[in-house]
Design a protein around this motif. Structure first.
Motif, PDB file in Angstrom:
ATOM      1  N   GLY A 208     -23.552  69.528  73.305  1.00 48.04           N
ATOM      2  CA  GLY A 208     -22.431  69.766  74.218  1.00 48.04           C
ATOM      3  C   GLY A 208     -22.558  71.082  74.973  1.00 48.04           C
ATOM      4  N   LEU A 209     -22.935  72.135  74.236  1.00 49.61           N
ATOM      5  CA  LEU A 209     -23.075  73.454  74.875  1.00 49.61           C
ATOM      6  C   LEU A 209     -24.175  73.436  75.927  1.00 49.61           C
ATOM      7  CD1 LEU A 209     -22.769  75.806  71.752  1.00 49.61           C
ATOM      8  CD2 LEU A 209     -21.119  75.635  73.655  1.00 49.61           C
ATOM      9  N   SER A 210     -25.237  72.702  75.669  1.00 49.13           N
ATOM     10  CA  SER A 210     -26.342  72.693  76.634  1.00 49.13           C
ATOM     11  C   SER A 210     -25.995  71.848  77.854  1.00 49.13           C
ATOM     12  CB  SER A 210     -27.645  72.217  75.982  1.00 49.13           C
ATOM     13  OG  SER A 210     -27.563  70.861  75.599  1.00 49.13           O
ATOM     14  N   VAL A 211     -25.210  70.790  77.671  1.00 46.78           N
ATOM     15  CA  VAL A 211     -24.739  70.041  78.840  1.00 46.78           C
ATOM     16  C   VAL A 211     -23.966  71.005  79.745  1.00 46.78           C
ATOM     17  CG1 VAL A 211     -23.170  68.210  79.639  1.00 46.78           C
ATOM     18  CG2 VAL A 211     -24.678  67.793  77.684  1.00 46.78           C
ATOM     19  N   GLN A 212     -23.153  71.851  79.131  1.00 47.66           N
ATOM     20  CA  GLN A 212     -22.387  72.827  79.903  1.00 47.66           C
ATOM     21  C   GLN A 212     -23.275  73.899  80.518  1.00 47.66           C
ATOM     22  OE1 GLN A 212     -19.502  74.312  77.082  1.00 47.66           O
ATOM     23  NE2 GLN A 212     -18.122  72.550  77.355  1.00 47.66           N
ATOM     24  N   SER A 213     -24.194  74.449  79.719  1.00 51.62           N
ATOM     25  CA  SER A 213     -24.966  75.599  80.217  1.00 51.62           C
ATOM     26  C   SER A 213     -25.954  75.188  81.310  1.00 51.62           C
ATOM     27  CB  SER A 213     -25.710  76.299  79.072  1.00 51.62           C
ATOM     28  OG  SER A 213     -26.775  75.503  78.591  1.00 51.62           O
ATOM     29  N   MET A 214     -26.409  73.937  81.266  1.00 52.06           N
ATOM     30  CA  MET A 214     -27.342  73.480  82.311  1.00 52.06           C
ATOM     31  C   MET A 214     -26.613  73.125  83.589  1.00 52.06           C
ATOM     32  SD  MET A 214     -30.234  71.131  80.539  1.00 52.06           S
ATOM     33  CE  MET A 214     -29.162  69.948  79.755  1.00 52.06           C
ATOM     34  N   GLY A 215     -25.392  72.618  83.442  1.00 53.46           N
ATOM     35  CA  GLY A 215     -24.686  72.127  84.615  1.00 53.46           C
ATOM     36  C   GLY A 215     -25.514  71.084  85.349  1.00 53.46           C
ATOM     37  N   ALA A 216     -26.377  70.394  84.611  1.00 52.80           N
ATOM     38  CA  ALA A 216     -27.276  69.415  85.235  1.00 52.80           C
ATOM     39  C   ALA A 216     -26.524  68.140  85.542  1.00 52.80           C
ATOM     40  CB  ALA A 216     -28.439  69.103  84.300  1.00 52.80           C
ATOM     41  N   ARG A 217     -26.908  67.480  86.609  1.00 59.16           N
ATOM     42  CA  ARG A 217     -26.430  66.122  86.787  1.00 59.16           C
ATOM     43  C   ARG A 217     -27.491  65.215  86.206  1.00 59.16           C
ATOM     44  NH1 ARG A 217     -22.374  67.074  85.569  1.00 59.16           N
ATOM     45  NH2 ARG A 217     -23.031  65.557  84.312  1.00 59.16           N
ATOM     46  N   ARG A 218     -27.047  64.045  85.790  1.00 53.50           N
ATOM     47  CA  ARG A 218     -27.907  63.103  85.087  1.00 53.50           C
ATOM     48  C   ARG A 218     -28.479  63.725  83.829  1.00 53.50           C
ATOM     49  NH1 ARG A 218     -29.552  57.925  85.557  1.00 53.50           N
ATOM     50  NH2 ARG A 218     -31.726  57.715  84.951  1.00 53.50           N
ATOM     51  N   VAL A 219     -27.564  63.868  82.883  1.00 53.47           N
ATOM     52  CA  VAL A 219     -27.971  64.368  81.578  1.00 53.47           C
ATOM     53  C   VAL A 219     -27.406  63.415  80.525  1.00 53.47           C
ATOM     54  CG1 VAL A 219     -25.979  65.949  81.493  1.00 53.47           C
ATOM     55  CG2 VAL A 219     -27.942  66.353  80.003  1.00 53.47           C
ATOM     56  N   GLY A 220     -28.186  63.205  79.488  1.00 55.91           N
ATOM     57  CA  GLY A 220     -27.751  62.302  78.427  1.00 55.91           C
ATOM     58  C   GLY A 220     -27.963  62.889  77.053  1.00 55.91           C
ATOM     59  N   GLY A 221     -27.281  62.279  76.079  1.00 59.67           N
ATOM     60  CA  GLY A 221     -27.541  62.564  74.675  1.00 59.67           C
ATOM     61  C   GLY A 221     -28.388  61.439  74.120  1.00 59.67           C
ATOM     62  N   CYS A 222     -29.052  61.702  73.006  1.00 59.44           N
ATOM     63  CA  CYS A 222     -29.960  60.700  72.439  1.00 59.44           C
ATOM     64  C   CYS A 222     -29.629  60.478  70.969  1.00 59.44           C
ATOM     65  CB  CYS A 222     -31.399  61.183  72.581  1.00 59.44           C
ATOM     66  SG  CYS A 222     -32.598  60.114  71.754  1.00 59.44           S
ATOM     67  N   VAL A 223     -29.444  59.218  70.601  1.00 55.25           N
ATOM     68  CA  VAL A 223     -29.136  58.888  69.207  1.00 55.25           C
ATOM     69  C   VAL A 223     -30.072  57.793  68.707  1.00 55.25           C
ATOM     70  CG1 VAL A 223     -26.710  59.578  69.213  1.00 55.25           C
ATOM     71  CG2 VAL A 223     -27.341  57.316  70.062  1.00 55.25           C
ATOM     72  N   ASN A 224     -30.361  57.806  67.396  1.00 50.80           N
ATOM     73  CA  ASN A 224     -31.091  56.659  66.831  1.00 50.80           C
ATOM     74  C   ASN A 224     -30.094  55.778  66.100  1.00 50.80           C
ATOM     75  OD1 ASN A 224     -31.138  58.927  64.933  1.00 50.80           O
ATOM     76  ND2 ASN A 224     -32.472  57.694  63.621  1.00 50.80           N
ATOM     77  N   LEU A 225     -29.966  54.554  66.581  1.00 46.72           N
ATOM     78  CA  LEU A 225     -28.966  53.630  66.067  1.00 46.72           C
ATOM     79  C   LEU A 225     -29.643  52.489  65.309  1.00 46.72           C
ATOM     80  CD1 LEU A 225     -26.614  53.408  69.201  1.00 46.72           C
ATOM     81  CD2 LEU A 225     -26.518  55.030  67.286  1.00 46.72           C
ATOM     82  N   TYR A 226     -28.938  51.977  64.342  1.00 47.53           N
ATOM     83  CA  TYR A 226     -29.433  50.839  63.559  1.00 47.53           C
ATOM     84  C   TYR A 226     -28.394  49.740  63.537  1.00 47.53           C
ATOM     85  CZ  TYR A 226     -33.260  53.677  61.877  1.00 47.53           C
ATOM     86  OH  TYR A 226     -34.381  54.451  61.816  1.00 47.53           O
ATOM     87  N   ALA A 227     -28.866  48.509  63.503  1.00 46.15           N
ATOM     88  CA  ALA A 227     -27.980  47.405  63.149  1.00 46.15           C
ATOM     89  C   ALA A 227     -27.860  47.442  61.634  1.00 46.15           C
ATOM     90  CB  ALA A 227     -28.575  46.084  63.615  1.00 46.15           C
TER      91      ALA A 227
END
Ligand code: PNW
Length: 467
Positions: A208-227
């Motif tokens: 969250g802090l890096s989304v703010q500090s970059m102020g970048a557009r087109r930014v995502g978080g990455c998760v590993n999900l399982y069924a």
């Protein structure tokens, strides 16, 4: 014909990202070049008993020196996108303060090479290689690490923003927190369950802090999900499924996409959570433009004793990563497995994608990693990895099915572009669609890569040519 049918079913929307992924520590090598600092993976791999065969990634597949050849391979395959990560200790050798411009220069050269071949770079800021100096000050269980990460992100963003369109923050916070600080299977190899929860929170906060500090557009978080499936309909097994879904999936999805931690998971933990400060969840819930989903398998879980403590046996002596739910066991779901012992279940990918699209609407999704290790055979200069080809094909079909069901899925990245250092397993597990000869470091596209290139070509032929 059969072949034409395969291709028409694997037709994807215009603009779909056709990619492959790697990460810095797994491929770069050159661990002391141009002022790079030490990361927790350098330390971990040099600690006896941590990695199969005592292997390390000092050389890895020498991508740091061979990146031009590797981009040429990507171009030959017709990839439209490439997902890679930046090594934090190359940019900030001790994790804070002075910037090592020679480290940034490597990524500028790599990006220029990608862009000149028309390949869209997807940059991940953190794929597990924490500067050792920050681990020495407490690592991810300590809040300050998240603040340092926000600074690092701003540095990278400022230097590379003219070359990078799509950014992602932390790769798989679940692995970094729970394999790093609870089971000890990954660096830094600590077995401190409560600190693993602190680490998970601070990794989310770093996002969250890096989304703010970059102020970048087109930014995502990455998760590993399982069924996740309960072994039976018994109350104990249903509870096990709720717990594992909670810690693996909802703990991260809810935090990033709704700004709340799931109450049932917090209750399961039963620990002092005063390290979660007011406003943290709002920061973690910073608006993102897309969610990167890494998918490999399904877990079948049981609340009754007797099964395995983890989905696949770890290669080394480790504890359970399932903090607060250590009693849950992982049972055989009866599906064929890869060389990792991970069950192959493409329906699980449809399930995961449709679930995320339903429960967390309006977030575009990307499959940012999907792939399989198999025991490849090199025969007459060729790897006939029909098993890997079938895995990728089945999961691409699953993507197609999810899109048909209304999931806003924007791309697919095969894990991995090339065979590489598979963490605690060393070089013994090969995930690449391109083979690497670990003696000569020569690259050779496997049959799966040739097949993938053909699917990409078929799809891109149908795109408007003036784009
Ligand atoms: C992911 N688990 O790792 C990573 O993002 C890659 O770097 C890695 O090479 C790839 O998947 C294959 O392993 C994982 O034990 C490692 O649940 C372990 C687990 C999940 C993902």
């Amino acid at each position: 014909t059969q072949e034409e049918q395969t291709r028409s079913e694997l037709r994807f929307p215009t603009g779909f990202a056709w990619g492959a992924a790697t990460s810095a520590y797994q491929i770069e090598g050159a661990v002391t070049a141009d002022g790079r600092g030490t990361s927790i993976w350098d330390t971990f791999t040099k600690t006896p008993g941590r990695v199969v065969g005592g292997e390390h990634a000092d050389v890895a597949i020498d991508h740091y020196n061979r990146y031009r050849d590797d981009v040429r391979i990507m171009a030959d395959l017709g990839l439209s996108a490439y997902r890679f990560s930046v090594s934090w200790p190359r940019v900030q050798p001790t994790g804070s303060g002075a910037v090592n411009h020679k480290g940034l220069d490597f990524y500028k050269r790599l990006l220029d090479e990608l862009l000149s071949h028309g390949i869209d770079p997807w940059l991940t800021l953190y794929h597990w290689d924490l500067p050792q100096a920050l681990e020495d000050r407490g690592g991810w269980p300590v809040r300050d690490t998240a603040l340092r990460f926000a600074d690092y992100a701003a540095v990278v963003h400022e230097a590379l923003r003219d070359r990078v369109h799509t950014w992602s923050t932390v790769n798989e916070p679940w692995c970094a927190a729970f394999l790093g600080y609870a089971s000890g299977e990954h660096a830094p190899g600590r077995r401190e369950p409560e600190n693993a929860i602190r680490a998970a929170h601070h990794l989310n906060l770093a996002h969250g802090l890096s989304v703010q500090s970059m102020g970048a557009r087109r930014v995502g978080g990455c998760v590993n999900l399982y069924a996740i499936t309960p072994a039976t309909a018994s109350e104990a097994d249903l509870d096990a499924a709720r717990r594992i879904d909670g810690l693996q999936n909802r703990f991260f999805l809810d935090a990033l996409l709704t700004g709340r931690y799931p109450q049932d998971v917090l209750d399961d933990l039963g620990m002092d959570l005063s390290f979660i400060e007011d406003g943290d969840l709002k920061t973690i819930n910073a608006p993102i433009d897309l969610l990167l989903v890494n998918y490999y398998s399904r877990f079948t879980v049981s609340g009754a004793p007797g099964g395995r403590a983890s989905a696949a046996a770890a290669p080394t002596d480790t504890a359970s990563p399932w903090v607060g739910s250590e009693h849950v066991s992982f049972v055989n779901g009866g599906r064929p497995v890869t060389a990792m012992g991970w069950e192959i279940d493409e329906d699980g990918l449809v399930e995961v994608l449709t679930r995320v699209a339903r429960d967390y609407p309006r977030t575009p999704l990307v499959v940012s990693e999907n792939g399989a290790a198999f025991d490849d055979v090199l025969e007459n200069g060729r790897v006939r990895d029909d098993d890997r080809r079938a895995y990728v094909e089945a999961h691409l079909r699953a993507c197609r099915e999810a899109i048909d069901a209304g999931v806003p899925l924007e791309g697919y990245f095969a894990w991995s572009l090339m065979d590489n250092f598979e963490w605690a397993w060393g070089y013994g597990k090969r995930f690449g669609i391109v083979r690497v000869d670990y003696e000569t470091l020569e690259r050779l596209p496997k049959d799966s890569a040739t097949w993938y290139a053909e699917i990409i070509r078929q799809n891109r032929n149908h795109e408007p040519t003036d784009s």
